[in-house]
Motif scaffolding. Structure first.
Motif, short mmCIF file in Angstrom:
data_model
loop_
_atom_site.label_atom_id
_atom_site.label_comp_id
_atom_site.label_asym_id
_atom_site.label_seq_id
_atom_site.Cartn_x
_atom_site.Cartn_y
_atom_site.Cartn_z
N SER A 678 -48.93 24.22 -18.27
CA SER A 678 -49.70 25.30 -18.12
C SER A 678 -49.26 26.01 -17.04
N PRO A 679 -48.26 26.91 -17.25
CA PRO A 679 -47.56 27.70 -16.11
C PRO A 679 -48.94 28.45 -15.12
N ILE A 680 -49.75 29.02 -15.87
CA ILE A 680 -50.74 29.60 -15.16
C ILE A 680 -51.67 28.97 -14.39
N SER A 681 -52.08 27.48 -14.74
CA SER A 681 -52.73 26.69 -13.94
C SER A 681 -51.88 26.26 -12.81
N HIS A 682 -50.55 25.83 -13.07
CA HIS A 682 -49.41 25.40 -12.14
C HIS A 682 -49.63 26.54 -10.85
N THR A 683 -49.38 27.83 -11.12
CA THR A 683 -49.23 28.93 -10.14
C THR A 683 -50.72 29.03 -9.58
N ASN A 684 -51.78 29.15 -10.01
CA ASN A 684 -53.05 29.09 -9.46
C ASN A 684 -53.31 27.90 -8.54
N LEU A 685 -52.92 26.87 -8.82
CA LEU A 685 -53.12 25.49 -7.92
C LEU A 685 -52.22 25.53 -6.87
N HIS A 686 -50.88 26.10 -7.14
CA HIS A 686 -50.18 26.08 -6.01
C HIS A 686 -50.56 27.09 -5.02
N THR A 687 -50.82 28.18 -5.44
CA THR A 687 -51.54 29.09 -4.66
C THR A 687 -52.72 28.85 -4.04
N VAL A 688 -53.61 27.90 -4.35
CA VAL A 688 -54.69 27.39 -3.75
C VAL A 688 -54.40 26.37 -2.64
N LYS A 689 -53.46 25.69 -3.12
CA LYS A 689 -52.64 24.57 -2.08
C LYS A 689 -52.23 24.98 -0.77
N VAL A 690 -51.49 26.36 -1.06
CA VAL A 690 -51.00 26.91 0.15
C VAL A 690 -52.04 27.37 1.02
N GLU A 691 -53.21 28.18 0.45
CA GLU A 691 -54.06 28.78 1.14
C GLU A 691 -55.01 27.88 1.79
N LEU A 692 -55.31 26.70 1.11
CA LEU A 692 -56.29 25.63 1.61
C LEU A 692 -55.49 24.82 3.09
N ASP A 693 -56.60 24.44 3.83
CA ASP A 693 -56.11 23.50 5.06
C ASP A 693 -55.47 22.40 4.49
N PRO A 694 -54.39 21.79 5.22
CA PRO A 694 -53.63 20.68 4.65
C PRO A 694 -54.62 19.49 4.63
N ALA A 695 -55.67 19.68 5.35
CA ALA A 695 -56.41 18.31 5.18
C ALA A 695 -57.59 18.42 3.91
N GLU A 696 -57.45 19.84 3.41
CA GLU A 696 -58.37 19.99 2.08
C GLU A 696 -57.59 19.89 0.65
N THR A 697 -56.33 19.62 0.86
CA THR A 697 -55.49 19.65 -0.34
C THR A 697 -55.98 18.57 -1.35
N ASP A 698 -56.79 17.65 -0.86
CA ASP A 698 -57.17 16.40 -1.74
C ASP A 698 -57.54 16.91 -3.09
N PHE A 699 -58.27 17.98 -3.03
CA PHE A 699 -58.75 18.66 -4.43
C PHE A 699 -57.81 18.90 -5.51
N VAL A 700 -56.59 19.63 -5.02
CA VAL A 700 -55.58 19.89 -5.83
C VAL A 700 -55.13 18.50 -6.44
N ASP A 701 -54.94 17.54 -5.52
CA ASP A 701 -54.15 16.26 -6.01
C ASP A 701 -54.94 15.54 -7.07
#
Length: 856
Positions: A678-701
């Protein structure tokens, strides 16, 4: 004493002086020749008598001749005759040694051609055809085949020499009978086979269609039929206990049903119910039956020549007693009834208590406990024992007629779910036989020669008994002999047609527990033996081709046990020796992998690869569907298919993502792998991961882990288990995920010039035009052509040079035909078109059809 009645004949037939003929009531006459008549027969043109092994015949008067001929003795040289059967225009004789002679001219006899020294025990004659039954159970026929009465095939023209009715091979026959233009065979267990003319329903099959091959008369199933007689166009059967069934032409009342209509199915002669009939015989248009207990003979049918023996010139449609001489009721017993064209005869013997009984010499040879005792006792010379063993074990019919369950007549209940065998008796006898090494060795040799001759398309269920008896015999052999015979038996089982195999499986499901477990052990031991030899010599290709036979039989038996809920466990089917073989294979493969990449091209490497996709895993696979849900099973099976594709370096036309290959190699998929799903999901999650605090990227993983791992965990684990069931993990782990995907799915490095270079080139104008057309195709059309040619759209891991393409011009095809491809060999069959434009149009049309195993 011989009694006779019916159409006028020479007084006393010439057997006695005219004044010695006794005249009784109702036109019945009797004679007592000095030399007793031991057998006789009456046909349309002749009547024949056997006295002291010699034969006399008398030609009967006919429309062309108003008087009988003289009684003449046949010229037989040194042959002593025990049976005579007269047919339409001649007669067939059977000598005591089993030799068959044909009388086709007055007083002149000749040996029948085509017998090849077979010992004949029964003979039968129709109007224009004859039959013989041999001691080993073969039916031989000769004469005309205008209505299929020979039972050979529809287009067979007939034959003057004896021909084998192969469709009855393996059927243990008790009797044969021939009518006008129809024939019958009766098995030892009462199964009735009819074939030939059926215009009046004389085959008892419920219609009036002729049959050109022996066909089971299902209406007589389990009726305990013990004898059959065929008339001109009607048939009568006698069941154990004395019940008479008739069917066919009834125009003269010859069926005895109080009517003059035809019957297309067997029907009980109600008037004889409870009479315990002991004999039944059919003439041209009339029928005779005898009741030994009361010394009575009944007749019905055409009586216009006095052949009913009731003193009236009339047709009778119900049984009526024959007015026998009074002495017949006191001093004699009825030996044989003969119904001819317009005559009736009864042979009486004076010996008391000599009621008609089956003649052992007229039955096929079968194996029993007493015969084995005689072999082992030493009372017979080895030459005789060896000859007997050869006769019994070389004949499937003889074996199929052996060890029948006679208690309470159970073998008469033989059907698709009842084999009719007494397994306790068979096991006891075979165990006894196995103690004599010399006899057993001879049995093995004969059985080895017999097995290839088994009919894969048997005519009846009785012919399958041999597949149930032989395992009981083979189990008692030494290891080497046991494996060889088990393999031969497995081969014949696998060759059986689907219907026959289904019946055999039904018989397996009804086997006693010890016999069923013994059957499993037999094929397990044979499998283990070959697997052990493979472990010792992994380069033995011969064993590799033999082992699947045993495994397939085990599969069949396992499925039978599951369906029938038999008391046999899964562990009984597991071949534990496979683990030893796998250890050897893994060790050798590891050694080969540690050498160099060139090793992959060696024959030993190829062999080891094949071992891993070998059908020895089929049995394990068979057991595991009973452990998984249907959906799990699909992923497991799919994994095996992909593992086999990897082993065989076959490109699979499926869009596998890189994440799958990472997971196979225990490499954790990442967010980047989601882009293929899903290219769209990939793009959205990538954007979220960039915008989140590094300590909070556990959601994306966790989200990625759920999508690529946890949500598919159950299905993937089954796929992975199946994949590594068919290929070795150490081989897979040699690749990076991208490389592994390239091996299985191919790559997109399309080099069309190389395809043209590796093509097996010829300078045919059509092939030259084809490559010109190919150059004009678009990129997508070229990919479509690759899919059309090979079955895969991407390029093999070894590059385009691995596609060994060849083109074959086809001259016999019309201009409307499309090009065709043999994907296994990358072979393009190209019709020779009139011009380049037509060729291009047809190529494009073919590659756009999208037909094949990749798309429905």
């Amino acid at each position: 004493m011989l009694c006779f009645w019916g159409a006028q004949v020479r007084e006393g037939f010439g057997l006695v002086q005219p004044d010695k003929v006794k005249h009784g009531n109702s036109g019945i006459r009797s004679v007592c020749p000095k030399t007793a008549v031991r057998d006789m027969s009456a046909g349309r043109s002749f009547v024949g008598f056997i006295r002291d092994g010699k034969v006399w015949v008398l030609r009967l008067r006919s429309e062309d001749c108003d008087h009988d001929g003289k009684l003449k003795q046949l010229q037989l040289k040194n042959d002593r005759i025990r049976l005579i059967v007269c047919g339409g225009d001649g007669a067939v004789l059977l000598a005591y040694g089993g030799k068959v002679l044909i009388m086709d001219k007055p007083t002149v006899c000749r040996p029948l051609e085509g017998l090849d020294n077979r010992q004949v025990i029964q003979i039968a004659c129709g109007d224009h055809h004859s039959m013989a039954l041999t001691k080993d159970g073969q039916v031989l026929v000769w004469g005309e085949n205008s209505h299929g009465q020979l039972g050979l095939r529809k287009d067979h023209p007939g034959s003057p020499s004896a021909q084998h009715v192969q469709s009855l091979s393996g059927i243990p026959l008790a009797q044969i009978s021939a009518g006008g233009d129809h024939s019958f065979g009766l098995s030892l267990s009462g199964v009735v086979f009819g074939w030939g003319k059926n215009s009046a329903g004389q085959l008892g099959l419920g219609d009036t269609t002729d049959r050109h091959v022996p066909t089971v008369v299902n209406s007589l199933h389990r009726k305990k039929t013990v004898s059959i007689s065929c008339g001109g166009e009607h048939t009568a059967t006698l069941s154990k206990g004395g019940t008479v069934f008739t069917f066919g032409s009834g125009g003269s009342g010859q069926l005895g049903h109080k009517s003059f209509k035809d019957e297309h199915r067997p029907r009980v002669v109600a008037e004889l119910w409870g009479s315990e009939v002991s004999q039944v015989t059919c003439g041209r248009h009339h029928t005779l039956v005898s009741v030994a207990s009361s010394k009575l003979i009944y007749s019905f049918g055409c009586g216009m020549q006095g052949q009913l023996g009731n003193g009236k010139i009339i047709n009778k449609s119900v049984p009526f007693p024959v007015n026998l001489p009074t002495e017949c009721n006191h001093d004699y017993t009825i030996e044989k009834l003969i119904a001819g064209e317009n005559h009736s005869f009864a042979l009486f013997f004076k010996e008391p208590g000599n009621e008609s009984k089956p003649n052992p010499s007229r039955g096929i040879l079968t194996l029993d406990d007493r015969m084995i005792d005689r072999w082992l006792s030493g009372s017979d010379p080895w030459k005789v024992v060896k000859k007997d063993i050869n006769k019994v074990f070389s004949s499937a019919a003889s074996l199929n007629g052996s060890f029948l369950k006679t208690s309470r007549d159970e073998h008469y209940q033989t059907s698709e779910d009842h084999c009719g065998l007494d397994f306790d008796l068979a096991k006891t006898s075979f165990a006894k036989l196995s103690k004599n090494e010399r006899s057993m060795s001879e049995v093995v040799k004969v059985v080895q020669q017999m097995l290839p001759s088994l009919n894969p398309n048997p005519a009846g269920v009785e012919s399958l008994r041999v597949y149930l008896l032989l395992p009981e015999l083979i189990r008692r052999l030494q290891k080497q002999q046991r494996t060889e015979l088990t393999e031969a038996l497995a081969s014949k089982i696998l060759q059986l047609n689907p219907d026959a195999r289904k019946v055999l499986e039904m018989n397996w499901s009804k086997l006693p527990d010890d016999c069923l477990k013994g059957l499993v052990k037999l094929f397990k031991k044979a499998s283990a033996n070959l697997i052990g030899r493979m472990a010792a010599d992994t380069m033995n290709w011969d064993i590799m081709t033999r082992l699947p036979k045993f495994v397939q039989i085990l599969q069949m038996v396992y499925q039978v046990c599951c369906r029938a809920n038999r008391n046999i466990t899964k562990s009984d089917f597991i071949i534990n020796e496979i683990n030893d073989l796998l250890d050897v294979v893994r060790t050798k493969k590891l050694m080969l992998c540690q050498r160099n990449s060139q090793t992959r091209q060696s024959s030993e490497f190829t062999y080891l690869m094949l071992l891993l996709c070998f059908p020895i895993f089929i049995l394990h696979l068979l057991i595991i569907p009973h452990q998984l849900s249907v959906e799990k099973e699909k992923y497991f099976l799919f994994g095996i298919l992909c593992g086999l594709a990897f082993n065989n370096t076959s490109v699979v036309h499926l869009p596998f993502p890189l994440a799958l290959f990472k997971k196979l190699l225990d490499v954790k998929p990442s967010l980047e792998d989601l882009i293929e799903f899903s290219p769209i999901s990939h793009t959205n999650l990538h954007t979220v991961k960039v915008e989140l605090d590094p300590a909070e990227t556990d959601f994306v993983d966790k989200y990625v882990d759920y999508i690529l791992n946890k949500s598919v965990e159950e299905a993937f684990e089954e796929f992975k288990r199946g994949f590594f069931k068919a290929c070795d993990r150490c081989m897979v782990e040699m690749f990076e995920p991208e490389e592994l995907r390239g091996v299985l799915v191919g790559n997109e490095e399309y080099d069309w010039d190389i395809l043209k270079q590796v093509h097996a080139y010829t300078h045919h104008p059509t092939i030259i035009s084809f490559w010109e057309v190919f150059e004009e195709l678009t990129s997508n059309e070229k990919k479509a052509f690759l899919l059309f040619l090979t079955g895969f759209e991407k390029v093999p891991i070894l590059g385009m040079s691995a596609v060994k393409m060849s083109v074959r011009p086809l001259f016999s095809f019309t201009q409307d035909h499309l090009p065709q491809a043999l994907t296994c060999h990358s072979l393009l069959d190209l019709p020779v078109y009139q011009n380049k434009e037509t060729l291009k149009a047809k190529v494009i049309e073919a590659i756009n059809h999208k037909r094949g195993f990749w798309e429905e």
